[in-house]
Design an enzyme around this catalytic site. Structure first.
Site, PDB file in Angstrom:
ATOM      1  N   GLU A  47      -4.207   4.500  -0.861  1.00 27.91           N
ATOM      2  CA  GLU A  47      -3.870   4.493  -2.237  1.00 27.91           C
ATOM      3  C   GLU A  47      -3.269   3.248  -2.686  1.00 27.91           C
ATOM      4  OE1 GLU A  47      -2.987   4.331  -5.604  1.00 27.91           O
ATOM      5  OE2 GLU A  47      -1.026   5.712  -5.178  1.00 27.91           O
ATOM      6  N   CYS A  95       1.005   1.629 -10.086  1.00 26.31           N
ATOM      7  CA  CYS A  95      -0.211   1.370  -9.837  1.00 26.31           C
ATOM      8  C   CYS A  95      -1.218   1.829 -11.084  1.00 26.31           C
ATOM      9  CB  CYS A  95      -0.889   1.885  -8.575  1.00 26.31           C
ATOM     10  SG  CYS A  95      -0.571   3.938  -8.305  1.00 26.31           S
TER      11      CYS A  95
HETATM   12  P1  NAD Z   1       3.711  -6.059   0.125  1.00 24.83           P
HETATM   13  O1  NAD Z   1       2.057  -6.138  -0.177  1.00 24.83           O
HETATM   14  O2  NAD Z   1       4.430  -6.954   1.053  1.00 24.83           O
HETATM   15  O3  NAD Z   1       4.238  -4.459   0.348  1.00 24.83           O
HETATM   16  C1  NAD Z   1       3.761  -3.339  -0.185  1.00 24.83           C
HETATM   17  C2  NAD Z   1       4.139  -2.256   0.717  1.00 24.83           C
HETATM   18  O4  NAD Z   1       3.744  -2.121   1.926  1.00 24.83           O
HETATM   19  C3  NAD Z   1       5.663  -2.128   0.692  1.00 24.83           C
HETATM   20  O5  NAD Z   1       6.045  -0.900   0.603  1.00 24.83           O
HETATM   21  C4  NAD Z   1       5.800  -2.587   2.095  1.00 24.83           C
HETATM   22  O6  NAD Z   1       6.967  -2.091   2.758  1.00 24.83           O
HETATM   23  C5  NAD Z   1       4.751  -2.178   2.973  1.00 24.83           C
HETATM   24  N1  NAD Z   1       4.205  -2.905   3.969  1.00 24.83           N
HETATM   25  C6  NAD Z   1       3.841  -4.708   4.051  1.00 24.83           C
HETATM   26  N2  NAD Z   1       3.510  -4.856   5.124  1.00 24.83           N
HETATM   27  C7  NAD Z   1       3.293  -3.730   5.786  1.00 24.83           C
HETATM   28  C8  NAD Z   1       2.852  -3.667   7.275  1.00 24.83           C
HETATM   29  N3  NAD Z   1       2.396  -4.608   7.968  1.00 24.83           N
HETATM   30  N4  NAD Z   1       2.810  -2.503   7.633  1.00 24.83           N
HETATM   31  C9  NAD Z   1       3.267  -1.154   6.798  1.00 24.83           C
HETATM   32  N5  NAD Z   1       3.668  -1.235   5.739  1.00 24.83           N
HETATM   33  C10 NAD Z   1       3.888  -2.448   5.087  1.00 24.83           C
HETATM   34  O7  NAD Z   1       4.523  -6.559  -1.326  1.00 24.83           O
HETATM   35  P2  NAD Z   1       5.442  -5.909  -2.160  1.00 24.83           P
HETATM   36  O8  NAD Z   1       6.171  -7.218  -2.763  1.00 24.83           O
HETATM   37  O9  NAD Z   1       6.278  -4.919  -1.693  1.00 24.83           O
HETATM   38  O10 NAD Z   1       4.727  -5.347  -3.323  1.00 24.83           O
HETATM   39  C11 NAD Z   1       3.863  -6.254  -4.330  1.00 24.83           C
HETATM   40  C12 NAD Z   1       2.703  -5.435  -4.661  1.00 24.83           C
HETATM   41  O11 NAD Z   1       2.450  -4.191  -3.790  1.00 24.83           O
HETATM   42  C13 NAD Z   1       2.451  -5.109  -6.083  1.00 24.83           C
HETATM   43  O12 NAD Z   1       2.092  -6.390  -6.706  1.00 24.83           O
HETATM   44  C14 NAD Z   1       1.546  -4.079  -5.827  1.00 24.83           C
HETATM   45  O13 NAD Z   1       0.286  -4.489  -6.293  1.00 24.83           O
HETATM   46  C15 NAD Z   1       1.509  -3.449  -4.455  1.00 24.83           C
HETATM   47  N6  NAD Z   1       2.205  -2.102  -4.530  1.00 24.83           N
HETATM   48  C16 NAD Z   1       1.538  -1.093  -5.007  1.00 24.83           C
HETATM   49  C17 NAD Z   1       1.995   0.233  -5.095  1.00 24.83           C
HETATM   50  C18 NAD Z   1       1.244   1.263  -5.272  1.00 24.83           C
HETATM   51  O14 NAD Z   1       1.543   2.328  -5.864  1.00 24.83           O
HETATM   52  N7  NAD Z   1      -0.386   1.487  -5.358  1.00 24.83           N
HETATM   53  C19 NAD Z   1       3.235   0.425  -4.965  1.00 24.83           C
HETATM   54  C20 NAD Z   1       4.130  -0.706  -4.432  1.00 24.83           C
HETATM   55  C21 NAD Z   1       3.695  -1.980  -4.244  1.00 24.83           C
END
Ligand code: NAD
Length: 478
Positions: free
Chosen positions: A248, A282
């Site tokens: 998702e 999202c």
């Molecule tokens: P990010 O892309 O680094 O992280 C997004 C999520 O993924 C976080 O919960 C993080 O803990 C997890 N994550 C990151 N690297 C991972 C890995 N290697 N293995 C497992 N989990 C990992 O960025 P961020 O700054 O936390 O969020 C930025 C972007 O993430 C937002 O701009 C948004 O687009 C997206 N986001 C989407 C949702 C959603 O509901 N679809 C929720 C949170 C963030």
């Protein structure tokens, strides 16, 4: 009011701490409010062994008993609504009223999926004499789930509900920045009597945990909610092991406002929805394509409502929007807004950080933004609405579909032919007309294109947590 909870890992039915911690920060004050334990390789191996053993117990538990236990845990969560909501507001920043609603929504996810646990029907396929083909749905196995920080309670609830209702065990790695919601879920299941190993909760360094868990043969499904970039990375790792995924991922939801609609009402509800959770959803309505006949009226309406949004710490009464959840979001939103203005866009309200303590950002409306600006291609994930005029519904649909995302989409119109065209042509997993709700317990929710695959909620919500086994049986005549 209760203090912020002590944070622990939950493995094989027992709580544990570790030698290393990460700080949890209140985004309204930037104060450290807690320490979250970092799981090491031994903790993860213990969680894998527990999930493997827990799966054998849980898959053999009758669906009616599974459902009763899940509903019992949800009742504990409902009873603790105030305590959980307070912790969510402290660690995430959202207004208390939104945190309270999130707790109820999470409980509803459990209750809905508990009902579905009892309806995972198979089917009989007619065949020749003395031969029967029977299709069974069976739990896929132990799940590695990764939940994000934007909904600290309802996002992990979605994953735990789907796994447990299906008869799977689960290792949940919840977001380190907002760990209390998932802690409360584990606590409720512990007290409701869930057998050890069925639900395991870990925190730590996300990349270390996902690499360790996904490489294990124990894990049969990787369920992730978060950014498309991370989802793609995890899908790649899972594919090396032929492990299923449920993804998702991000969205950038278009809102098509037609000329026949009640413009004032559409503008007011859009402003409220775009600023909900400080835009960190999202399904947030972000890209507005408004027919030119009603464009000025809509722009004026959404700007006025955003201007009067009360911004402040989530625990203060009357606050409608809190800070964004972390300093990364504050920086990212600032950059996207500056880039949009440099590309010729106009700020009609907001656009700046508020103060210099806490991650507060003004509710922001951008008008006439070129499709080449970054913010038209990248999910803002912050309190920003982008409003552009269009000359026809066809142009609106074309621009709505012009990004790689396809999660939620919205339309405002009373014309059946317009609705029909949107239903046929808008690329999205969820399309809502004259309403801005996209994700409910009872409806399947998920994306197309780069927004991921698989569905959570509805009857379809358990499909990814189950495998189909076809049994063909030749029955000898004795
Ligand atoms: P990010 O892309 O680094 O992280 C997004 C999520 O993924 C976080 O919960 C993080 O803990 C997890 N994550 C990151 N690297 C991972 C890995 N290697 N293995 C497992 N989990 C990992 O960025 P961020 O700054 O936390 O969020 C930025 C972007 O993430 C937002 O701009 C948004 O687009 C997206 N986001 C989407 C949702 C959603 O509901 N679809 C929720 C949170 C963030």
């Amino acid at each position: 009011m209760t203090a912020y909870p002590e944070l622990q890992l939950y493995i094989d039915g027992a709580w544990r701490t570790t030698a290393t911690d990460l700080p949890v920060i209140d985004p309204a004050t930037e104060d450290v409010i807690g320490q979250v334990p970092v799981a090491g390789p031994t903790d993860l191996d213990d969680a894998l062994a527990a999930a493997a053993a827990g799966f054998e117990v849980w898959r053999a538990t009758p669906p009616r008993e599974r459902a009763a236990l899940i509903v019992g845990a949800a009742a504990l969560m409902r009873a603790r609504q105030e305590e959980i909501a307070h912790a969510i507001t402290l660690e995430h920043g959202k207004p208390l009223v939104e945190a309270r609603a999130e707790v109820i929504r999470g409980a509803e996810f459990f209750e809905w999926d508990a009902g579905e646990a009892m309806r995972t029907y198979g089917r009989v396929i007619p065949s020749g004499p003395n031969v029967k083909h029977v299709v069974h749905h069976q739990p896929i196995g132990p799940v590695a789930a990764f939940s994000p920080w934007n909904f600290p309670f309802s996002q992990p609830a979605r994953k735990v509900a789907g796994a447990l209702a299906s008869g799977c065990s689960i290792i949940l790695k919840a977001a380190e920045e907002t760990p209390a919601g998932a802690m409360h879920i584990a606590r409720a299941f512990h007290e409701a009597g869930l057998p050890p190993g069925v639900l395991n909760l870990v925190f730590g360094v996300p990349a270390d945990i996902s690499e360790h868990l996904i490489a294990s043969d124990v894990i049969r499904l990787v369920a992730f909610t978060g950014s498309t970039a991370v989802g793609r990375h995890l899908t790649g790792m899972a594919s090396d092991h032929m492990t299923s995924v449920l993804m998702e991922l991000g969205g950038h939801a278009p809102v098509i406002v037609c000329e026949d609609t009640d413009v004032e009402a559409a503008a007011a509800s859009s402003a409220i929805r775009a600023m909900r959770n400080a835009g960190q959803v999202c399904t947030s309505p972000t890209r507005f394509f408004v027919h030119e006949a009603v464009y000025e009226q809509f722009l004026d309406g959404i700007t006025r409502r955003c201007e009067t949004t009360v911004v402040g710490p989530g625990l203060e009464p009357g606050v409608e929007m809190g800070p964004v959840a972390n300093d990364r979001r504050l920086a990212a939103v600032g950059e996207l807004v500056a880039d949009a203005c440099a590309a010729g866009g106009t700020l009609t309200t907001g656009g700046h950080r508020i103060g210099d303590t806490g991650y507060f950002h003004e509710p922001t409306v951008l008008a006439d933004v070129s499709d080449h600006a970054r913010i038209m291609q990248e999910e803002p994930f912050g309190p920003v609405a982008i409003v552009n005029p269009v000359d026809s519904l066809d142009t609106a649909i074309e621009r709505a579909n012009s990004v790689p995302f396809g999660l939620a989409a919205y339309g405002f119109t009373n014309r059946a032919d317009y609705v029909d065209r949107m239903v046929d042509r808008v690329e999205a997993g969820n399309l809502s007309i004259n309403m801005l709700e996209a994700s409910l317990p009872e409806t399947p929710f998920g994306g197309v294109k780069s927004s991921g695959y698989g569905r959570e909620g509805g009857t379809e919500g358990l499909h990814h947590y189950m495998v189909v086994k076809t049994v063909s049986h030749s029955i000898p005549i004795i």
